[in-house]
Design a protein around this motif. Structure first.
Motif, short mmCIF file in Angstrom:
data_model
loop_
_atom_site.label_atom_id
_atom_site.label_comp_id
_atom_site.label_asym_id
_atom_site.label_seq_id
_atom_site.Cartn_x
_atom_site.Cartn_y
_atom_site.Cartn_z
N ILE A 1 0.83 -1.20 0.00
CA ILE A 1 0.00 0.00 0.00
C ILE A 1 0.86 1.25 0.00
N ASP B 1 -6.78 -0.36 -4.43
CA ASP B 1 -6.36 -0.58 -3.04
C ASP B 1 -6.22 0.74 -2.28
N VAL C 1 -8.45 1.75 1.07
CA VAL C 1 -7.84 2.05 2.36
C VAL C 1 -8.24 3.44 2.85
N ARG D 1 -8.34 -1.67 6.62
CA ARG D 1 -7.10 -1.48 7.38
C ARG D 1 -5.88 -1.64 6.48
N ARG D 2 -4.89 -0.78 6.74
CA ARG D 2 -3.68 -0.79 5.93
C ARG D 2 -3.00 -2.15 5.96
N GLY E 1 -5.51 -3.24 1.19
CA GLY E 1 -6.58 -2.94 0.25
C GLY E 1 -7.29 -4.20 -0.19
#
Length: 663
Positions: A272, A594, A598, A604-605, A609
């Protein structure tokens, strides 16, 4: 190899200058060069002191990110730090810029540290699901104790050396030229006859055993409740600093680092981070520069317009706010004033920001604006110069350029730049300039108004309704997604928004829109009378309502679903929609999807994603589960053609990019 590290000797001082732009990362070649030159300096009888420093803007700002996804090739950063610590001649780290991660560990391994004012130090590895691997968890607590060390390690923040806790790590803070500050400090060391002083021998932070163990116990209680792996490993490694000899603590840290590095969370977080960087590089036509923005016009009233005004003022822009209804304008200015007075950490004085706000009728607010933001309907006929860029921010058709902000605009991190079919280069440049000025994460989207976030959340709700059709309880769906790591329960969120908002959403023949069903049954959501939707909101909090199960069970057979199967199908449906967007060219890659999931949907990171999550769960397994779902909405659940191609070629959504467009 050695050109990455310059070497010069002057007045008994050997200068090893790392020159590996842009951030002087401690790549393997840099590490090899440093080891070689350390030997050279130690063998030179004319050298009394060795100075490590970085060329350009900073001392090394960490390891090479490309090396963090697999074991380090020797020499590792830990081996380099050990070599520095064991030098027979005093080693001084001369610091400036951002001294982070492995760069900070190298500085701590040195015997002394001198820094320019404004230098920042920190260990951000936790943001990648990792932890220090070159002694950071063992050395930090020796300087500042467990509490402060864990505050630094678990936050990943950088701290200035001008004040605590950053000041604790440097022996001197100077101004002016870095080389001059290093020369002065080295001259003092030589005059004092100072030799090596190993950081591993420090005991300042270990002296209060009760306080040390108390801080460990407090943090363990906090991190044990988290799904994140790295925080737990960090706390245990810091605890080892007080319980084990230094060399054993280093071995403990190495094993803990490998645990983090091999965990899927690290791959997801790295993914991410790189996805955000690629998305931020929005391509502009050659020769098209970003315009300078000092004042923008916001046209229209309502919550979106007010949020845009606040966000622009907080970013330092002047704002012309135009609303045709004087009463709505007065109310809007009052709302903006209240929002600014409530404040945001680090924001300017509310009076200063309000001093940049002009307001009046829409027609009067066009003059002096560098661009216009259409934040409400009914503003399209406001006359403006033909070359003044007009950005559509509300949910509406986009022919030229639009922006879709993650709500609320003043704190949301995402801005989808919607490039319509008639978008010009100046329009795209103006939108990108505004997004950067606001400090948002951009994602380029090609559409006539649809947003990636909108399509993803619509797919999630459609999938959730299908699972209820297939026998799942809405409460079970919400629980499963929260357990998976999505803190936005779908059915509870519907209640908050109001079920009438989602009731019109289409469903295939034989499938139900359960919001529509509940509205027809007199359950409108949290704000309804009575306050009931999927949940009972009596008393102001959401409670599972047995009456809802009875209502729904009369319309379809009940079936118990495993939480993992629910999450796989909902996230898979979202990824399927993402694949369709990539295939159509709406976004440039699956990684863009993604980033949106996020930042706009609060995935959640550590999942990376929705596309990354499915890649890690298994494309074939998810596609199989989707095909096996016995549901009438077959077109929705059928995996896009690219799923089979990726699975056949051993690829994942990481490899999925949009087809090239003809020039």
């Amino acid at each position: 190899m050695t050109e990455l590290v310059g070497y010069a000797v002057r007045d008994g001082i050997a200068y090893l200058e790392i020159d590996n732009p842009p951030v002087n990362a401690l790549s393997r070649d840099v590490r090899l060069a440093l080891l070689d030159l350390l030997d050279t300096a130690e063998e030179d009888d004319t050298v009394d002191v060795i100075v490590l420093l970085g060329a350009g803007a900073s001392f090394p700002s960490g390891a090479d990110l490309r090396e963090l996804e697999k074991p380090f090739e020797p020499p590792s950063p830990a081996e380099l730090c050990e070599r520095v610590a064991l030098s027979d001649k005093p080693v001084v780290a001369a610091l400036h810029g951002n001294v982070l991660g492995a760069g900070f560990e190298l500085a701590l391994a040195a015997h002394y540290r001198v820094a320019l004012a404004g230098t920042r130090v920190g260990m951000p590895e936790i943001k990648l699901g990792l932890m220090p691997s070159a002694g950071g968890t063992q050395l930090l607590p020796r300087f500042v104790g467990a509490g402060t060390a864990l505050d630094m390690l678990l936050s990943g923040q950088a701290f200035p050396v001008d004040r605590m806790p950053g000041r604790a790590f440097v022996d001197a803070v100077g101004d002016g030229a870095l080389m001059d500050a290093a020369d002065r400090y080295c001259a003092k060391l030589v005059a004092d006859g100072a030799g090596p002083r190993r950081s591993a021998d420090r005991r300042d932070g270990l002296s209060d055993a009760a306080a040390f163990q108390g801080a460990i116990a407090d943090r363990l209680a906090q991190v044990d409740a988290l799904p994140d792996v790295a925080p737990r490993e960090i706390v245990k490694a810091v605890e080892a600093a007080a319980l084990l000899p230094f060399e054993a603590g280093i071995a403990f840290e190495e094993a803990a680092f490998q645990t983090c590095q091999s965990h899927p969370q690290a791959a997801a977080l790295s993914h991410i981070l790189h996805a955000e960087r690629r998305a931020a590089a929005v391509p502009l036509p050659q020769g098209q520069a970003l315009p300078e923005l000092t004042r923008v016009g916001v046209l229209g009233g309502g919550p979106l317009a007010a949020q845009c005004v606040v966000a622009c003022l907080q970013s330092g822009l002047g704002v012309n706010w135009g609303i045709r209804d004087p009463e709505r304008l007065r109310e809007g200015v009052e709302q903006v004033t209240a929002a600014l007075q409530q404040g945001v950490a680090g924001a300017a004085d509310p009076g200063t920001m309000l001093g940049r706000l002009r307001s009046g009728s829409s027609e009067d607010m066009v003059g002096g604006a560098d661009l216009l933001i259409h934040a409400a309907r009914g503003q399209g006929d406001v006359p403006a110069p033909h070359d003044l860029v007009r950005i559509v921010a509300m949910a509406s058709r986009v022919d030229g350029i639009g922006l879709r902000f993650a709500a609320p605009v003043q704190t949301g991190r995402l801005a989808e730049i919607v490039q319509g079919p008639d978008c010009t280069a100046p329009q795209l440049a103006a939108a990108l300039a505004l997004v950067r000025k606001l400090g948002k994460q951009p994602v380029l989207v090609r559409s006539t108004g649809d947003s990636v976030a909108g399509r993803l959340i619509a797919a999630a709700h459609r999938a959730a309704d299908a699972l209820v059709d297939a026998g799942a309880s809405p409460f079970a769906v919400d629980r499963a997604l929260k357990e998976w790591g999505w803190p936005r329960p779908l059915f509870q969120s519907r209640d908050v928004v109001g079920l009438s908002e989602l009731a019109p959403a289409p469903r295939a023949e034989g499938a139900r829109n359960w919001s529509q069903v509940l509205v027809a049954a007199g359950r409108a959501g949290r704000a309804g009378t009575p306050p009931q939707g999927f949940y009972d909101w009596s008393g102001g909090i959401a409670r599972a309502d047995p009456a809802l199960d009875h209502l729904i069970d009369e319309m379809r057979p009940r079936r118990d679903w495993a939480a993992g199967d629910i999450a796989r199908l909902v996230i898979g449906a979202m990824a399927n929609e993402g694949a369709r967007m990539v295939a159509s060219g709406m976004v440039r890659s699956a990684a863009d999807v993604d980033v949106v999931s996020v930042h706009a949907l609060d995935i959640r990171r550590l999942r990376g994603g929705v596309m990354k999550a499915v890649s890690q769960d298994g494309i074939f397994a998810t596609a199989t589960a989707m095909r096996r779902l016995d549901h009438p909405d077959r077109g929705f659940w059928e995996p896009a053609a690219i799923w089979a191609d990726l699975a056949k070629n051993g690829q994942t959504f990481d490899d999925l990019v949009a087809p090239r467009r003809a020039a």
